[in-house]
Design an enzyme around this catalytic site. Structure first.
Site, PDB file in Angstrom:
ATOM      1  N   ASN A 437      24.585  40.370  41.890  1.00 49.05           N
ATOM      2  CA  ASN A 437      24.127  39.732  40.652  1.00 49.05           C
ATOM      3  C   ASN A 437      23.903  38.238  40.797  1.00 49.05           C
ATOM      4  O   ASN A 437      22.825  37.728  40.520  1.00 49.05           O
ATOM      5  CB  ASN A 437      25.202  39.926  39.568  1.00 49.05           C
ATOM      6  CG  ASN A 437      25.124  41.326  39.028  1.00 49.05           C
ATOM      7  OD1 ASN A 437      24.082  41.964  39.153  1.00 49.05           O
ATOM      8  ND2 ASN A 437      26.212  41.809  38.453  1.00 49.05           N
ATOM      9  N   ALA A 572      33.623  28.879  37.959  1.00 45.78           N
ATOM     10  CA  ALA A 572      32.164  29.053  38.108  1.00 45.78           C
ATOM     11  C   ALA A 572      31.464  27.699  38.110  1.00 45.78           C
ATOM     12  O   ALA A 572      31.754  26.860  38.950  1.00 45.78           O
ATOM     13  CB  ALA A 572      31.619  29.996  37.040  1.00 45.78           C
ATOM     14  N   LEU A 574      31.684  25.235  35.982  1.00 44.16           N
ATOM     15  CA  LEU A 574      32.341  24.104  35.299  1.00 44.16           C
ATOM     16  C   LEU A 574      32.634  22.987  36.311  1.00 44.16           C
ATOM     17  O   LEU A 574      33.105  23.254  37.409  1.00 44.16           O
ATOM     18  CB  LEU A 574      33.651  24.562  34.639  1.00 44.16           C
ATOM     19  CG  LEU A 574      33.510  25.577  33.503  1.00 44.16           C
ATOM     20  CD1 LEU A 574      34.890  25.977  32.977  1.00 44.16           C
ATOM     21  CD2 LEU A 574      32.675  24.999  32.367  1.00 44.16           C
ATOM     22  N   GLY A 625      32.668  45.768  31.545  1.00 43.44           N
ATOM     23  CA  GLY A 625      32.406  45.164  32.860  1.00 43.44           C
ATOM     24  C   GLY A 625      33.037  43.791  33.025  1.00 43.44           C
ATOM     25  O   GLY A 625      32.628  43.004  33.876  1.00 43.44           O
ATOM     26  N   GLU A 628      37.779  43.683  37.110  1.00 42.70           N
ATOM     27  CA  GLU A 628      37.581  44.306  38.427  1.00 42.70           C
ATOM     28  C   GLU A 628      37.592  45.817  38.196  1.00 42.70           C
ATOM     29  O   GLU A 628      38.111  46.276  37.161  1.00 42.70           O
ATOM     30  CB  GLU A 628      38.744  43.933  39.348  1.00 42.70           C
ATOM     31  CG  GLU A 628      38.834  42.462  39.706  1.00 42.70           C
ATOM     32  CD  GLU A 628      37.638  41.974  40.504  1.00 42.70           C
ATOM     33  OE1 GLU A 628      37.167  42.721  41.388  1.00 42.70           O
ATOM     34  OE2 GLU A 628      37.150  40.868  40.222  1.00 42.70           O
ATOM     35  N   ASP A 639      44.163  36.351  41.387  1.00 38.89           N
ATOM     36  CA  ASP A 639      42.919  35.585  41.394  1.00 38.89           C
ATOM     37  C   ASP A 639      43.180  34.155  40.883  1.00 38.89           C
ATOM     38  O   ASP A 639      42.718  33.172  41.455  1.00 38.89           O
ATOM     39  CB  ASP A 639      41.919  36.328  40.493  1.00 38.89           C
ATOM     40  CG  ASP A 639      40.618  35.586  40.334  1.00 38.89           C
ATOM     41  OD1 ASP A 639      39.920  35.453  41.345  1.00 38.89           O
ATOM     42  OD2 ASP A 639      40.326  35.134  39.207  1.00 38.89           O
ATOM     43  N   LYS A 643      42.968  30.390  42.672  1.00 41.35           N
ATOM     44  CA  LYS A 643      42.229  29.247  42.095  1.00 41.35           C
ATOM     45  C   LYS A 643      43.139  28.023  41.980  1.00 41.35           C
ATOM     46  O   LYS A 643      42.716  26.891  42.241  1.00 41.35           O
ATOM     47  CB  LYS A 643      41.642  29.617  40.741  1.00 41.35           C
ATOM     48  CG  LYS A 643      40.470  30.590  40.880  1.00 41.35           C
ATOM     49  CD  LYS A 643      40.040  31.104  39.543  1.00 41.35           C
ATOM     50  CE  LYS A 643      38.828  32.014  39.659  1.00 41.35           C
ATOM     51  NZ  LYS A 643      38.655  32.854  38.469  1.00 41.35           N
TER      52      LYS A 643
END
Ligand code: ADP
Ligand code: ASP
Ligand code: MG
Length: 782
Positions: A437, A572, A574, A625, A628, A639, A643
């Site tokens: 995607n 993402a 930001l 969606g 995960e 996750d 980060k």
């Protein structure tokens, strides 16, 4: 039979430390049977030339001073590198030779070329002895026994035989560069800088597979990298352009270096003895590399116009002065560009046929693809006019143009010329890994971004990778038809093939953009770096790998002047990375970062109000969606732990993943077992969450899943990812479901922290975050 001929120039042998470095390269890269051609150490040949001049001028005092200078230099090398009998023998041999030189000068028997030859003889002796001392079977070979010339012409058949006879397969041969003999056995030289030529000649006689020219720069650059920091290293240069540069007097390769390789498949590389792991420049046959742009400078030249220049005469003249001579024809007249120091010699030799047109001029030449030469010359002229540089002569040929000037082209002016003429034509090769995607949107956005990026670079998408297939198009894929090309032309993915294709890419810069979520792919980063690729990652694995691996990757990048951006691995698009860098660069100190860095957990916690079971929300998110495939991956908090580690490392903190406390958003029992087991016990999750929710409400707070990094004054770091109760009305409590938030406390933003908030996932914002990295990269590339 020798497989490889290595050549080390004077710049690689200037001190004992450099000899040791060269010996290490020989140890790691040479096999018995290989040859190592050496030049005189450092500037020894220049000193020998001065010695000769003082001899000719009968300046005994200068002669003795220079001789002592030579003795001291060689003595220093011998003292530092040898001990015991070997030391004594080498020193005795040196002193003996120096005495002979003095005696020959006194008796008038000193011979120029034989004198100059000492530089190379000393180097070969020192290096071969040093290798022997390290236990390496090696031997010094005097090239006067290998290369014979008759009246300036090499006797190829005889030389070939001599080389095959002398080079055995059981040792490493250290061969003197630069020197040869005539058919009476008298020493001659191959001209200044001629050891490069010795190396390629030897390689051709021995049918070697390759020649490596080791020097003090990483390869062939767009201009002298010692003068212009932004000079571009080219990974490939075609023979024609290398030869032209050499004919224009550029020192990186000697003018005749390429001639023995004509019609052979012998590979030629220019590499750095200071950085033996760097890839260097490969000199390739015509058509195997796109043509590049170069600027090379001239100093102290005279321009002569010659009537009736005969063929072969330039060769004889260059033999006479031991220097290459640039020769061209303009408006039907033949010209020679010669070092001013030798122009009298040439004028005398040519009797009445040479006229001095310009004396003591400086200048530069621009070598470029045919279609660029005219406009580059025009741009150069503009710049010269702006800087009031007086032109004395210009020439425009098909593949280059030259300008002779009054003033020296100093580093500052060269840097300006380079910026204007060369930096503008640079190309960046982009390889995208992961075309799901985000990858697809990224490529779509490329079409628009290309114009913007072209201010800095011409961007070409050259490679696409997926776990099972790959597609490479070295000249660039068609951005509007890449999907069709992918369908028709993609081949099976193989790591070996991937690196072979990257190695072939002939671009000023390369970048691998990792939009995969694959840990094994991130483990290839060191290899990408070895292949001179910059990195952009959306993938979090490299940024959160073991500290030692991470630091070594960073160091490797730094050593090669390569860049790594990973803006989208946290939040993402930001601009958290920009904010943190800016705060640190402006003297602020970050004391705490707190926030929600997972869109899924943000949505779950902010949507829950007790009206339905928490597990229902989880299933709903899964259906939309947002999670995960197995939502427990999100609930595990791993996750966010990654980060937080990326943010911590951005603040310069050394931390491992396991140093970050992790409290999952589910009871331990649910983390084990299958998804079906989970579904059968959802009430465990519901009770777990409801209980915490009530606790929070009792404290007038709400539940959020947060990451928190605190830096204490004593330097201790506390990092945790888990469920937290945050006060109603706070920025974290008010978070829009699904958004990320970063609350940054610093010295200046203490009471009222800096807040960055917005969508932290989604293909558009992530793809544009990657473009932000790419734009930054283009602005910062050297
Ligand atoms: P060596 O002693 O190894 O033969 P040289 O001094 O003859 O080395 O040649 C290498 C030098 O060439 C470099 O130190 C650099 O200053 C100079 N140079 C000039 N132009 C270039 C270029 N375009 N690319 C690389 N090096 C260059
Ligand atoms: N030593 C010689 C010179 O200085 C040859 C070489 O360096 O290639 O010209
Ligand atoms: Mg050289």
């Amino acid at each position: 039979m020798a497989k490889v001929v290595h050549k080390f120039g004077g710049s690689s042998l200037s001190s004992a430390t450099r000899y040791q470095a060269v010996a290490n390269i020989v140890l790691s890269q040479c096999q018995p049977g290989d040859c190592v051609v050496v030049s005189a150490a450092g500037k020894t040949t220049n000193t020998l030339v001065k010695l000769w001049q003082s001899h000719e001028q009968s300046d005994v005092r200068a002669f003795n001073d220079i001789l002592l200078q030579l003795e001291n230099h060689q003595r220093e090398l011998i003292d530092a590198l040898f001990h015991g009998d070997r030391h004594a023998e080498l020193l005795a041999q040196l002193l003996n030779e120096l005495q002979t030189i003095a005696a020959e000068s006194e008796s008038g028997r000193l011979h120029n070329a034989s004198l100059l030859a000492h530089g190379e003889v000393w180097s070969a002796r020192v290096l071969s002895n040093f290798l022997q001392q390290q236990g390496v079977a090696s031997r010094a070979l005097d090239a006067r026994k290998l290369f014979t010339l008759n009246d300036g012409t090499l006797l190829h058949a005889q030389n070939r035989e001599a080389c095959h006879g002398a080079v055995t397969t059981d040792e490493i041969h250290v061969v003197t560069g630069f020197i040869a003999a005539d058919n009476q056995g008298v020493t001659v030289t191959l001209g200044r800088n001629g050891s490069d030529y010795s190396a390629t000649l030897l390689a051709s006689y021995l049918d070697a597979s390759q020649v490596a020219i080791w020097t003090d720069t990483q390869g062939v650059f767009s201009t002298d990298p010692r003068k212009v920091a932004n000079a571009i290293k080219y990974s490939k240069v075609c023979r024609g352009q290398a030869e032209l540069l050499a004919r224009l007097g550029n020192p990186v390769l000697h003018a005749k270096t390429l001639s023995p390789l004509k019609d052979t498949d012998i590979k030629l590389q220019v590499r750095s003895s200071y950085d033996p792991d760097a890839l260097g420049t490969e000199i390739v046959k015509a058509g195997y590399s796109k043509e590049k742009r170069f600027i090379t400078t001239f100093e102290q030249l005279d321009l002569l116009r010659v009537e009736q220049l005969h063929s072969g005469e330039v060769k004889q003249l260059s033999q006479l002065i031991q220097h290459s001579i640039h020769h061209f024809v303009k408006a039907g007249e033949a010209y020679l560009l010669v070092p001013s120091a030798y122009s009298n010699l040439i004028i005398n030799r040519l009797e009445h046929r040479a006229n001095l047109v310009e004396s003591q001029v400086q200048g530069f030449a621009v070598v470029a693809p045919e279609q660029d030469v005219t406009h580059l010359m025009a741009q150069a002229q503009e710049l010269l006019a702006e800087h009031q540089i007086v032109k004395r002569f210009t020439l425009q040929e098909q593949n280059y143009s030259l300008v002779l000037t009054d003033q020296v082209i100093d580093s500052d002016l060269l840097a300006l010329l380079h910026e204007k003429l060369i930096n503008k034509g640079r190309e960046l090769a982009v390889i995208v890994a992961g075309i799901g995607n985000v990858g697809q949107v990224f490529i779509e956005q490329c079409q628009k971004q290309i114009t913007k990026l072209s201010e800095h670079f011409d961007l070409k998408l050259v490679g696409l990778l997926r776990s099972e297939s790959m597609l490479f198009c070295p000249s660039g894929l068609n951005l509007s038809a890449w999907q069709t090309q992918w369908q028709n032309e993609a081949v099976a993915y193989s790591e070996q093939e991937l690196f072979a294709r990257i190695k072939e890419l002939d671009y000023e810069h390369k970048v691998v953009i990792d939009i995969t979520a694959s840990e094994p792919f991130s483990e290839l980063y060191p290899q990408f770096v070895e292949h001179d690729c910059h990195l952009i990652s959306a993938n979090k694995y490299a940024g959160t790998a073991k500290q030692s691996w991470y630091l070594s990757l960073r160091q490797q990048l730094q050593e090669r002047d390569l860049l790594w951006r990973y803006n989208t691995s946290v939040g993402a698009g930001l601009p958290v990375n920009f904010a943190l860098a800016d705060l640190q660069n402006s003297g602020d100190t970050v004391s705490k970062i707190e926030g929600v860095f997972s869109g899924t957990l943000s949505w779950l916690c902010s949507s829950y109000n007790g009206s339905c079971a928490f597990s229902e929300l989880v299933l709903q998110a899964q259906e939309m969606g947002y999670t995960e495939p197995d939502p427990r991956e999100d609930l595990s908090g791993r996750d966010m732990q990654r980060k937080l580690l990326i943010l911590a490392r951005d603040l310069g903190i050394e931390l491992e993943l396991e140093n970050i406390e992790l409290e999952p958003l589910m009871p331990e029992a649910l983390a084990l077992g299958s998804w079906q087991d989970f579904l059968a016990q959802t009430e465990l999750l519901d009770n777990f969450y409801a209980q915490k929710y009530q606790q929070a409400a009792a404290q007038n707070g709400v539940l959020r899943y947060t990451g928190k990094l605190e830096l204490q004054d004593d330097g201790k770091v506390h990092a945790k990812v888990g469920v937290a109760i945050v006060p109603v009305g706070s920025a974290i409590a008010n978070l829009t479901p699904g958004d990320n938030i970063f609350v940054i406390h610093t010295k200046w933003y203490e009471q009222n922290p800096l807040v960055i908030q917005g969508p932290g996932a989604g293909k558009e914002v992530t793809a544009s975050g990657i473009h932000s990295d790419l734009f930054w990269l283009c602005q910062n590339l050297k």
